[in-house]
Design a protein around this motif. Structure first.
Motif, PDB file in Angstrom:
ATOM      1  N   THR A  46       0.825  -1.212   0.000  1.00 53.84           N
ATOM      2  CA  THR A  46       0.000   0.000   0.000  1.00 53.84           C
ATOM      3  C   THR A  46       0.858   1.261   0.000  1.00 53.84           C
ATOM      4  O   THR A  46       0.402   2.319  -0.402  1.00 53.84           O
ATOM      5  N   THR A  47       2.098   1.144   0.467  1.00 54.32           N
ATOM      6  CA  THR A  47       2.863   2.332   0.822  1.00 54.32           C
ATOM      7  C   THR A  47       4.331   2.184   0.444  1.00 54.32           C
ATOM      8  O   THR A  47       4.911   1.118   0.659  1.00 54.32           O
ATOM      9  N   VAL A  48       4.895   3.234  -0.106  1.00 59.86           N
ATOM     10  CA  VAL A  48       6.332   3.273  -0.389  1.00 59.86           C
ATOM     11  C   VAL A  48       6.998   4.124   0.681  1.00 59.86           C
ATOM     12  O   VAL A  48       6.561   5.242   0.947  1.00 59.86           O
ATOM     13  N   SER A  49       8.052   3.624   1.298  1.00 54.04           N
ATOM     14  CA  SER A  49       8.808   4.412   2.269  1.00 54.04           C
ATOM     15  C   SER A  49      10.224   4.594   1.750  1.00 54.04           C
ATOM     16  O   SER A  49      10.886   3.622   1.395  1.00 54.04           O
ATOM     17  N   VAL A  50      10.656   5.831   1.708  1.00 53.91           N
ATOM     18  CA  VAL A  50      12.038   6.109   1.324  1.00 53.91           C
ATOM     19  C   VAL A  50      12.767   6.621   2.563  1.00 53.91           C
ATOM     20  O   VAL A  50      12.429   7.679   3.093  1.00 53.91           O
ATOM     21  N   PRO A  51      13.748   5.862   3.043  1.00 53.19           N
ATOM     22  CA  PRO A  51      14.456   6.277   4.260  1.00 53.19           C
ATOM     23  C   PRO A  51      15.545   7.290   3.930  1.00 53.19           C
ATOM     24  O   PRO A  51      15.943   7.423   2.771  1.00 53.19           O
ATOM     25  N   TYR A  52      16.003   7.976   4.948  1.00 48.68           N
ATOM     26  CA  TYR A  52      17.172   8.833   4.797  1.00 48.68           C
ATOM     27  C   TYR A  52      18.389   7.936   4.880  1.00 48.68           C
ATOM     28  O   TYR A  52      18.760   7.462   5.947  1.00 48.68           O
ATOM     29  N   ALA A  53      18.989   7.644   3.732  1.00 46.99           N
ATOM     30  CA  ALA A  53      20.132   6.738   3.665  1.00 46.99           C
ATOM     31  C   ALA A  53      21.386   7.522   3.312  1.00 46.99           C
ATOM     32  O   ALA A  53      21.316   8.553   2.655  1.00 46.99           O
ATOM     33  N   VAL A  54      22.525   7.018   3.759  1.00 43.91           N
ATOM     34  CA  VAL A  54      23.802   7.550   3.285  1.00 43.91           C
ATOM     35  C   VAL A  54      24.101   6.802   1.987  1.00 43.91           C
ATOM     36  O   VAL A  54      24.234   5.580   1.984  1.00 43.91           O
ATOM     37  N   GLN A  55      24.136   7.537   0.888  1.00 43.72           N
ATOM     38  CA  GLN A  55      24.207   6.902  -0.423  1.00 43.72           C
ATOM     39  C   GLN A  55      25.543   7.183  -1.094  1.00 43.72           C
ATOM     40  O   GLN A  55      26.027   8.314  -1.072  1.00 43.72           O
ATOM     41  N   SER A  56      26.112   6.142  -1.723  1.00 43.13           N
ATOM     42  CA  SER A  56      27.310   6.355  -2.530  1.00 43.13           C
ATOM     43  C   SER A  56      27.184   5.528  -3.802  1.00 43.13           C
ATOM     44  O   SER A  56      26.171   4.862  -4.027  1.00 43.13           O
ATOM     45  N   ALA A  57      28.244   5.540  -4.614  1.00 38.92           N
ATOM     46  CA  ALA A  57      28.164   4.917  -5.940  1.00 38.92           C
ATOM     47  C   ALA A  57      27.862   3.424  -5.877  1.00 38.92           C
ATOM     48  O   ALA A  57      27.162   2.898  -6.722  1.00 38.92           O
ATOM     49  N   HIS A  59      26.956   1.695  -2.818  1.00 36.75           N
ATOM     50  CA  HIS A  59      26.600   1.329  -1.458  1.00 36.75           C
ATOM     51  C   HIS A  59      25.524   2.274  -0.918  1.00 36.75           C
ATOM     52  O   HIS A  59      25.409   3.403  -1.366  1.00 36.75           O
ATOM     53  N   PHE A  60      24.754   1.772   0.038  1.00 35.14           N
ATOM     54  CA  PHE A  60      23.894   2.673   0.808  1.00 35.14           C
ATOM     55  C   PHE A  60      23.824   2.129   2.229  1.00 35.14           C
ATOM     56  O   PHE A  60      23.972   0.927   2.443  1.00 35.14           O
ATOM     57  N   THR A  61      23.644   3.016   3.191  1.00 36.58           N
ATOM     58  CA  THR A  61      23.435   2.564   4.569  1.00 36.58           C
ATOM     59  C   THR A  61      22.305   3.351   5.185  1.00 36.58           C
ATOM     60  O   THR A  61      22.193   4.568   4.982  1.00 36.58           O
ATOM     61  N   VAL A  62      21.480   2.644   5.930  1.00 37.23           N
ATOM     62  CA  VAL A  62      20.420   3.282   6.697  1.00 37.23           C
ATOM     63  C   VAL A  62      20.733   3.004   8.161  1.00 37.23           C
ATOM     64  O   VAL A  62      20.810   1.843   8.573  1.00 37.23           O
ATOM     65  N   SER A  63      20.959   4.050   8.930  1.00 41.54           N
ATOM     66  CA  SER A  63      21.298   3.858  10.343  1.00 41.54           C
ATOM     67  C   SER A  63      20.085   3.307  11.096  1.00 41.54           C
ATOM     68  O   SER A  63      18.951   3.391  10.618  1.00 41.54           O
ATOM     69  N   ALA A  64      20.355   2.743  12.265  1.00 42.28           N
ATOM     70  CA  ALA A  64      19.269   2.179  13.070  1.00 42.28           C
ATOM     71  C   ALA A  64      18.227   3.257  13.381  1.00 42.28           C
ATOM     72  O   ALA A  64      17.014   3.007  13.339  1.00 42.28           O
ATOM     73  N   GLU A  65      18.718   4.450  13.642  1.00 45.73           N
ATOM     74  CA  GLU A  65      17.803   5.549  13.993  1.00 45.73           C
ATOM     75  C   GLU A  65      16.912   5.921  12.802  1.00 45.73           C
ATOM     76  O   GLU A  65      15.702   6.110  12.953  1.00 45.73           O
ATOM     77  N   GLU A  66      17.533   5.997  11.613  1.00 41.34           N
ATOM     78  CA  GLU A  66      16.749   6.351  10.424  1.00 41.34           C
ATOM     79  C   GLU A  66      15.813   5.219  10.024  1.00 41.34           C
ATOM     80  O   GLU A  66      14.714   5.457   9.507  1.00 41.34           O
ATOM     81  N   MET A  67      16.240   3.984  10.251  1.00 43.04           N
ATOM     82  CA  MET A  67      15.370   2.835   9.971  1.00 43.04           C
ATOM     83  C   MET A  67      14.128   2.909  10.837  1.00 43.04           C
ATOM     84  O   MET A  67      13.018   2.649  10.379  1.00 43.04           O
ATOM     85  N   SER A  68      14.336   3.296  12.074  1.00 42.17           N
ATOM     86  CA  SER A  68      13.212   3.396  12.990  1.00 42.17           C
ATOM     87  C   SER A  68      12.259   4.527  12.571  1.00 42.17           C
ATOM     88  O   SER A  68      11.039   4.375  12.605  1.00 42.17           O
TER      89      SER A  68
END
Ligand SMILES: [Zn+2]
Length: 196
Positions: A46-57, A59-68
């Motif tokens: 039903t829903t698309v969620s785009v997290p605040y990720a640290v993005q590079s060429a 790789h990407f990382t989503v911190s535990a805090e941003e995942m939450s």
């Protein structure tokens, strides 16, 4: 089976396209589960969620805090996270070891879709590679299995003859005054509907 509408998928691609060029993009597909835990990945998105990720060429990382933060709406609306979608720079859409370790979930039924070329050119879900977690590890679905697993359905169906479709404006009101009041939205909507 994962069911989602074409509109939802397009919305996700549009959101992914707003990342700066050349970096990996990530989004989550949230929705309702339609079967118990024994069936892998059964649900309706039903829903698309785009997290605040640290993005590079590469790789990407989503911190535990941003995942939450990116999951705060789930409980509120009785939703679950059904899948992760992320992009790779080239045509290779297999999971990297990092993808295996850092996916949003490592539980049976988790789904991870990897799209090629940073999702340029409007790929369908099965233009990439679909991975499912079977409780022991990530398993890559074959093209045939992926196509059976992900069902993209139309968000709208309109069977009226074109001649019967009135020019767009405020619903039910054809006066120019109404159109003025709706301003740019009437113009945008007119463009959208005329394209059909
Ligand atoms: Zn990856």
């Amino acid at each position: 089976m994962l069911t989602l509408s074409d509109a939802t998928w397009k919305q996700m691609l549009a959101m992914m396209a707003t990342s700066r060029p050349g970096v990996e993009r990530v989004a989550y597909l949230d929705g309702v589960r339609t079967a118990d835990g024994t069936s892998l990945g059964m649900g309706i998105v039903t829903t698309v969620s785009v997290p605040y990720a640290v993005q590079s060429a590469g790789h990407f990382t989503v911190s535990a805090e941003e995942m939450s933060r990116a999951g705060a709406h789930l409980r509120r609306h009785g939703l679950v996270r059904l899948a992760q979608v992320h992009t790779h720079p080239g045509h290779d859409t297999r999971h990297s070891p990092t993808d295996d370790q850092s996916a949003y979930s490592g539980k049976a039924g988790a789904v991870s879709i990897v799209l090629p070329w940073h999702a340029a050119g409007g790929p369908s879900p099965t233009d990439g590679t679909v991975h499912v977690h079977d409780g022991h590890g990530w398993r890559q679905l074959s093209q045939t299995d992926a196509e059976a697993f992900i069902r993209v359905i139309p968000a709208t169906v309109d069977t009226r003859p074109a001649a019967l479709i009135a020019p767009a404006g405020q619903p039910g009101i054809r006066s120019s005054r109404g159109r003025r009041r709706w301003g740019p939205w009437a113009t945008i909507w007119a463009h959208v509907t005329r394209r059909r």
